[in-house]
Design a protein around this motif. Structure first.
Motif, PDB file in Angstrom:
ATOM      1  N   ILE A  22       0.837  -1.202   0.000  1.00 24.11           N
ATOM      2  CA  ILE A  22       0.000   0.000   0.000  1.00 24.11           C
ATOM      3  C   ILE A  22       0.878   1.259   0.000  1.00 24.11           C
ATOM      4  CG2 ILE A  22      -1.577   1.383   1.420  1.00 24.11           C
ATOM      5  CD1 ILE A  22      -2.863  -1.314   2.290  1.00 24.11           C
ATOM      6  N   LEU A  23       1.875   1.287   0.868  1.00 25.00           N
ATOM      7  CA  LEU A  23       2.739   2.473   0.952  1.00 25.00           C
ATOM      8  C   LEU A  23       3.628   2.611  -0.282  1.00 25.00           C
ATOM      9  CD1 LEU A  23       3.625   2.349   4.732  1.00 25.00           C
ATOM     10  CD2 LEU A  23       2.128   3.968   3.577  1.00 25.00           C
ATOM     11  N   LEU A  24       4.156   1.497  -0.773  1.00 22.96           N
ATOM     12  CA  LEU A  24       5.000   1.563  -1.964  1.00 22.96           C
ATOM     13  C   LEU A  24       4.200   2.016  -3.183  1.00 22.96           C
ATOM     14  CD1 LEU A  24       7.709   1.177  -3.340  1.00 22.96           C
ATOM     15  CD2 LEU A  24       7.101  -1.244  -3.671  1.00 22.96           C
ATOM     16  N   ILE A  25       3.013   1.489  -3.351  1.00 17.24           N
ATOM     17  CA  ILE A  25       2.176   1.892  -4.482  1.00 17.24           C
ATOM     18  C   ILE A  25       1.820   3.381  -4.380  1.00 17.24           C
ATOM     19  CG2 ILE A  25      -0.110   1.596  -5.541  1.00 17.24           C
ATOM     20  CD1 ILE A  25       0.234  -1.443  -4.889  1.00 17.24           C
ATOM     21  N   GLY A  26       1.511   3.832  -3.172  1.00 18.91           N
ATOM     22  CA  GLY A  26       1.243   5.263  -2.981  1.00 18.91           C
ATOM     23  C   GLY A  26       2.431   6.110  -3.374  1.00 18.91           C
ATOM     24  N   TYR A  27       3.620   5.693  -2.973  1.00 20.05           N
ATOM     25  CA  TYR A  27       4.845   6.419  -3.340  1.00 20.05           C
ATOM     26  C   TYR A  27       5.017   6.450  -4.861  1.00 20.05           C
ATOM     27  CZ  TYR A  27       9.828   7.220  -4.096  1.00 20.05           C
ATOM     28  OH  TYR A  27      11.030   7.699  -4.553  1.00 20.05           O
ATOM     29  N   LEU A  28       4.829   5.319  -5.501  1.00 16.56           N
ATOM     30  CA  LEU A  28       5.003   5.255  -6.960  1.00 16.56           C
ATOM     31  C   LEU A  28       3.939   6.059  -7.698  1.00 16.56           C
ATOM     32  CD1 LEU A  28       5.968   1.486  -7.299  1.00 16.56           C
ATOM     33  CD2 LEU A  28       7.495   3.477  -7.448  1.00 16.56           C
ATOM     34  N   LEU A  29       2.683   5.988  -7.221  1.00 14.60           N
ATOM     35  CA  LEU A  29       1.614   6.758  -7.864  1.00 14.60           C
ATOM     36  C   LEU A  29       1.813   8.263  -7.707  1.00 14.60           C
ATOM     37  CD1 LEU A  29      -1.562   4.647  -6.976  1.00 14.60           C
ATOM     38  CD2 LEU A  29      -0.493   4.939  -9.239  1.00 14.60           C
ATOM     39  N   GLY A  31       4.538   9.630  -8.049  1.00 18.90           N
ATOM     40  CA  GLY A  31       5.639  10.007  -8.916  1.00 18.90           C
ATOM     41  C   GLY A  31       7.007   9.630  -8.397  1.00 18.90           C
ATOM     42  N   GLY A  32       7.061   8.927  -7.275  1.00 18.69           N
ATOM     43  CA  GLY A  32       8.341   8.523  -6.715  1.00 18.69           C
ATOM     44  C   GLY A  32       9.068   7.536  -7.610  1.00 18.69           C
ATOM     45  N   ARG A  33      10.371   7.727  -7.752  1.00 16.29           N
ATOM     46  CA  ARG A  33      11.159   6.846  -8.620  1.00 16.29           C
ATOM     47  C   ARG A  33      12.460   6.396  -7.968  1.00 16.29           C
ATOM     48  NH1 ARG A  33       7.000   6.089 -10.409  1.00 16.29           N
ATOM     49  NH2 ARG A  33       6.102   6.909 -12.290  1.00 16.29           N
ATOM     50  N   ASP A  34      12.797   6.921  -6.810  1.00 16.08           N
ATOM     51  CA  ASP A  34      14.060   6.577  -6.167  1.00 16.08           C
ATOM     52  C   ASP A  34      13.924   5.220  -5.457  1.00 16.08           C
ATOM     53  OD1 ASP A  34      15.849   6.579  -3.596  1.00 16.08           O
ATOM     54  OD2 ASP A  34      16.762   8.049  -4.938  1.00 16.08           O
ATOM     55  N   PHE A  35      14.788   4.269  -5.832  1.00 12.95           N
ATOM     56  CA  PHE A  35      14.724   2.911  -5.269  1.00 12.95           C
ATOM     57  C   PHE A  35      14.824   2.926  -3.747  1.00 12.95           C
ATOM     58  CE2 PHE A  35      16.915  -0.782  -3.573  1.00 12.95           C
ATOM     59  CZ  PHE A  35      16.064  -1.807  -3.970  1.00 12.95           C
ATOM     60  N   TRP A  36      15.782   3.691  -3.217  1.00 11.43           N
ATOM     61  CA  TRP A  36      16.014   3.668  -1.769  1.00 11.43           C
ATOM     62  C   TRP A  36      14.877   4.326  -0.992  1.00 11.43           C
ATOM     63  CZ3 TRP A  36      18.935   0.017  -0.417  1.00 11.43           C
ATOM     64  CH2 TRP A  36      19.990  -0.383  -1.233  1.00 11.43           C
ATOM     65  N   VAL A  37      14.276   5.339  -1.553  1.00 13.68           N
ATOM     66  CA  VAL A  37      13.108   5.949  -0.904  1.00 13.68           C
ATOM     67  C   VAL A  37      11.949   4.957  -0.922  1.00 13.68           C
ATOM     68  CG1 VAL A  37      11.434   7.837  -0.970  1.00 13.68           C
ATOM     69  CG2 VAL A  37      13.849   8.294  -1.413  1.00 13.68           C
ATOM     70  N   GLY A  38      11.757   4.264  -2.039  1.00  8.75           N
ATOM     71  CA  GLY A  38      10.735   3.222  -2.108  1.00  8.75           C
ATOM     72  C   GLY A  38      10.994   2.127  -1.089  1.00  8.75           C
ATOM     73  N   ALA A  39      12.254   1.729  -0.941  1.00  7.05           N
ATOM     74  CA  ALA A  39      12.611   0.716   0.058  1.00  7.05           C
ATOM     75  C   ALA A  39      12.329   1.227   1.475  1.00  7.05           C
ATOM     76  CB  ALA A  39      14.077   0.330  -0.089  1.00  7.05           C
ATOM     77  N   ALA A  40      12.591   2.508   1.704  1.00  3.24           N
ATOM     78  CA  ALA A  40      12.304   3.094   3.018  1.00  3.24           C
ATOM     79  C   ALA A  40      10.806   3.069   3.305  1.00  3.24           C
ATOM     80  CB  ALA A  40      12.853   4.519   3.100  1.00  3.24           C
ATOM     81  N   TRP A  41       9.978   3.345   2.289  1.00  2.00           N
ATOM     82  CA  TRP A  41       8.524   3.266   2.479  1.00  2.00           C
ATOM     83  C   TRP A  41       8.100   1.826   2.778  1.00  2.00           C
ATOM     84  CZ3 TRP A  41       5.675   6.842   4.194  1.00  2.00           C
ATOM     85  CH2 TRP A  41       5.897   8.172   3.852  1.00  2.00           C
ATOM     86  N   CYS A  42       8.764   0.860   2.175  1.00  2.00           N
ATOM     87  CA  CYS A  42       8.480  -0.546   2.496  1.00  2.00           C
ATOM     88  C   CYS A  42       8.821  -0.845   3.958  1.00  2.00           C
ATOM     89  CB  CYS A  42       9.255  -1.485   1.570  1.00  2.00           C
ATOM     90  SG  CYS A  42       8.606  -1.562  -0.104  1.00  2.00           S
ATOM     91  N   LEU A  43       9.941  -0.296   4.426  1.00  3.11           N
ATOM     92  CA  LEU A  43      10.319  -0.469   5.824  1.00  3.11           C
ATOM     93  C   LEU A  43       9.288   0.180   6.751  1.00  3.11           C
ATOM     94  CD1 LEU A  43      12.255  -1.443   8.004  1.00  3.11           C
ATOM     95  CD2 LEU A  43      13.609   0.654   7.623  1.00  3.11           C
ATOM     96  N   VAL A  44       8.825   1.375   6.385  1.00  2.00           N
ATOM     97  CA  VAL A  44       7.755   2.016   7.161  1.00  2.00           C
ATOM     98  C   VAL A  44       6.549   1.088   7.232  1.00  2.00           C
ATOM     99  CG1 VAL A  44       6.040   3.890   7.181  1.00  2.00           C
ATOM    100  CG2 VAL A  44       8.441   4.406   6.749  1.00  2.00           C
ATOM    101  N   GLY A  45       6.219   0.464   6.108  1.00  2.00           N
ATOM    102  CA  GLY A  45       5.088  -0.460   6.078  1.00  2.00           C
ATOM    103  C   GLY A  45       5.237  -1.587   7.076  1.00  2.00           C
ATOM    104  N   VAL A  46       6.422  -2.180   7.140  1.00  2.13           N
ATOM    105  CA  VAL A  46       6.662  -3.276   8.088  1.00  2.13           C
ATOM    106  C   VAL A  46       6.569  -2.774   9.526  1.00  2.13           C
ATOM    107  CG1 VAL A  46       8.383  -4.911   8.946  1.00  2.13           C
ATOM    108  CG2 VAL A  46       8.034  -4.659   6.495  1.00  2.13           C
ATOM    109  N   LEU A  47       7.224  -1.661   9.814  1.00  2.00           N
ATOM    110  CA  LEU A  47       7.225  -1.120  11.177  1.00  2.00           C
ATOM    111  C   LEU A  47       5.817  -0.718  11.627  1.00  2.00           C
ATOM    112  CD1 LEU A  47      10.426   1.109  10.890  1.00  2.00           C
ATOM    113  CD2 LEU A  47      10.229  -1.063  12.131  1.00  2.00           C
ATOM    114  N   PHE A  48       5.105  -0.002  10.761  1.00  2.07           N
ATOM    115  CA  PHE A  48       3.748   0.450  11.071  1.00  2.07           C
ATOM    116  C   PHE A  48       2.826  -0.749  11.285  1.00  2.07           C
ATOM    117  CE2 PHE A  48      -0.484   1.972   9.684  1.00  2.07           C
ATOM    118  CZ  PHE A  48      -0.650   3.036  10.557  1.00  2.07           C
TER     119      PHE A  48
END
Length: 146
Positions: A22-29, A31-48
């Motif tokens: 959910i968080l990664l798709i939101g980031y990509l939608l 306009g996010g394109r940075d791999f590491w920022v996307g990975a950080a959003w995935c980490l937020v998803g796990v922690l949250f």
């Protein structure tokens, strides 16, 4: 504290992929394109996810202790102590919030949305077993806003 399996089970880590997506798709939608920022959003998803579902297990503990199907759950069986579980939940939420606020930077609207998600999710955890028709509104708001 319990085995690694017990610790992972506490926050229902096996279902965290949905929150990550959910968080990664939101980031990509957005306009996010940075791999590491996307990975950080995935980490937020796990922690949250972990913090929220661990909080849910802690809030449901009195009821779960009476449920025969939950007797092997780490909190119910006593393989994990409640005080440590509260500390883990708080730590995971603090890490989730810190990383979220770092990623969103000075933008106010996403910060408000994140706070609403946390409050709505934890309100659901506190009210979901209280037989109130409004209880499920909290989780709907939480995941709907994510």
């Amino acid at each position: 504290m319990g085995s690694t399996h017990d610790v992972l089970l506490l926050g229902r880590i096996h279902t965290a992929a949905l929150t990550q997506a959910i968080l990664l798709i939101g980031y990509l939608l957005a306009g996010g394109r940075d791999f590491w920022v996307g990975a950080a959003w995935c980490l937020v998803g796990v922690l949250f996810h972990y913090a929220g579902f661990l909080h849910n297990n802690l809030c449901d503990l009195p009821r779960d202790r009476r449920d025969p199907s939950k007797q092997t759950h780490p909190l119910v069986s006593g393989s994990t102590d409640v005080e440590s579980a509260w500390q883990i939940a708080a730590g995971m939420m603090a890490l989730s919030a810190g990383l979220t606020f770092y990623l969103i930077g000075p933008r106010v609207v996403p910060a408000i949305i994140f706070v609403i998600c946390v409050v709505a999710g934890w309100a659901y955890n506190l009210r979901s077993k209280k037989n109130t028709t409004l209880a499920h509104l909290g989780i709907a708001i939480c995941f709907g806003l994510l």
